[in-house]
Design an enzyme around this catalytic site. Structure first.
Site, mmCIF file in Angstrom:
data_model
loop_
_atom_site.group_PDB
_atom_site.id
_atom_site.type_symbol
_atom_site.label_atom_id
_atom_site.label_comp_id
_atom_site.label_asym_id
_atom_site.label_seq_id
_atom_site.Cartn_x
_atom_site.Cartn_y
_atom_site.Cartn_z
ATOM 1 N N SER A 149 0.811 -1.217 0.000
ATOM 2 C CA SER A 149 0.000 0.000 0.000
ATOM 3 C C SER A 149 0.841 1.262 0.000
ATOM 4 C CB SER A 149 -0.948 0.020 1.205
ATOM 5 O OG SER A 149 -0.233 -0.001 2.418
ATOM 6 N N ASP A 399 -3.138 6.431 11.751
ATOM 7 C CA ASP A 399 -2.274 5.856 10.720
ATOM 8 C C ASP A 399 -0.908 6.518 10.842
ATOM 9 O OD1 ASP A 399 -0.888 5.043 8.495
ATOM 10 O OD2 ASP A 399 -2.400 5.634 7.036
ATOM 11 N N HIS A 402 1.519 5.257 6.716
ATOM 12 C CA HIS A 402 1.425 5.962 5.441
ATOM 13 C C HIS A 402 1.746 7.446 5.638
ATOM 14 C CE1 HIS A 402 -1.176 2.390 4.815
ATOM 15 N NE2 HIS A 402 -0.570 2.408 3.641
#
Length: 411
Positions: A149, A399, A402
């Site tokens: 990802s 998160d 990322h």
């Protein structure tokens, strides 16, 4: 090499679908048909007409110094403040995944946007990204990001940067959560794509909703999703790593079981994750080497990068608003070892190409320190719109893997 209990605890904080971090896209010029010196000089000429008075920028007034030093090490350095505005924002680029669109999701601070990477070697300043120059470099070429990802995070960053000059057409999308996509910049006949392949090799992914409680990996067999497309690709960017801390069973040549990782419910020999990661990189690099050792193609392997959870995964936080300084924290063992493995396997592949009298370019893009110093660049709670609109809540997911867009990933 063994892993301690604390290291295993650290590894298990990472979620299956939240993986890997940053690759400095602007440095891909280092591996294509234009030299670093030419790129920097070209960018400098462009900047002269729009130069600012920002004295903190490592680019201003230093570009000429690279004339006698074409080989630069961008991997070691520090982040310095800058007044240069991001090239795009949360509304000007349609490609940003909502979970990384920190500005639109209400992140109140903007200081994380105004830092620029300054290599330790002041003879090699990092150039400001110039979309038109980059598109000229990849004219008639196809760049493919292959991995997890964060490969997608990287791909979306590049598309946003290039879209400031030329609008691309999305010509293909497939797979759950848009895991396979391809854009074309028709003006340059340049293609940029992403291939979902978190292990790079053939495998079955853990999916507890389907009763699959561990990953199954065939370490000697490349994933056909990307391997069958190689003939179409000129620049390959491999980026993976974090998925290797999950429960897994490993198979080798002839589908012989090699062992397992963290799968206590299965009666099998422990197999070290570092050995598995090394074997995956070796398999992937062998695949491109045997097919393209006499081609004018480029393969880039990004080194392992850092997550910055303070506390447990998901409900831990990453609330810092400035980069780390040298000495603020110690590089974790896992990330450091994975970085070393990537560099070693690239060196091995380069040697193999040389022994075959080939000219395929294979490079390690060492971004471990660069990302280690940026705990402020993640979405944190702003992976969702306005997470504190109704007051401070307990248990807001974060998160810390990322990267916000725009943000450090655009480096």
């Amino acid at each position: 090499m063994s892993i301690t209990h604390n290291q295993i605890h650290h590894q298990r904080k990472l979620m299956p679908c939240v993986v890997y971090t940053l690759i400095p896209l602007a440095l891909l010029h280092y591996y294509t048909s234009i030299s670093p010196v030419s790129y920097i000089q070209t960018v400098h000429k462009r900047l002269q007409s729009t130069a600012t008075s920002d004295s903190t920028s490592p680019v201003q007034g230093q570009v000429a110094k690279v004339k006698n030093q074409p080989l630069c090490d961008y991997s070691d350095g520090r982040w310095v403040q800058t007044k240069v505005e991001p090239l795009y924002n949360g509304t000007s680029c349609e490609t940003i995944k909502w979970a990384q669109n920190c500005m639109v999701n209400g992140r109140p601070d903007t200081g994380y946007l105004y830092w620029q990477w300054q290599p330790k070697d002041n003879q090699c300043p990092a150039p400001v990204f110039d979309a038109s120059v980059f598109l000229g470099i990849i004219k008639n070429k196809h760049i493919a990001f292959i991995g997890d990802s964060l490969a997608r995070n990287q791909l979306e960053s590049l598309i946003c940067l290039l879209s400031t000059t030329s609008k691309p057409e999305l010509v293909y999308q497939g797979g759950d959560d848009l895991k396979f996509r391809r854009w074309v910049f028709h003006e340059y006949n340049a293609t940029v794509s992403v291939f979902w392949s978190p292990f790079l090799v053939k495998g079955i992914q853990l999916d507890e909703s389907k009763g699959i409680n561990h990953n199954t990996l065939y370490l000697d067999t490349p994933n056909e999703k990307w391997a069958t497309e190689l003939d179409m690709i000129d620049i390959v960017v491999f980026s993976n790593g974090h998925w290797f801390v999950q429960k897994a069973i490993y198979y080798g040549e002839g589908n012989q079981m090699l062992g397992c990782n963290f799968a206590q419910e299965i009666n099998c020999t422990d197999y070290n994750i570092f050995d598995a990661f090394r074997k995956v990189l070796r398999t992937s690099l062998k695949e491109v080497t045997k097919r393209f050792y006499k081609s004018d193609k480029t393969v880039v392997v990004a080194t392992f990068t850092l997550a910055h959870f303070e506390g447990e995964w998901k409900f831990g936080t990453c609330l810092k608003t400035e980069p780390n300084k040298e000495g603020d924290a110690e590089m974790p063992h896992l990330e450091n070892e994975m970085r070393k493995l990537a560099i070693e396997e690239v060196a091995r592949a380069v040697k193999d190409v040389k022994e075959m009298n080939g000219w395929l370019r294979i490079e390690a893009l060492d971004v471990t320190k660069l990302t280690f110093l940026r705990p402020d660049g993640h979405p944190g709670p702003y992976m969702f719109p306005n997470p504190f609109a109704n007051g401070i809540k307990e248990g807001v997911p974060n998160d810390c893997v990322h990267w916000c867009m725009p943000g450090p990933i655009d480096t």
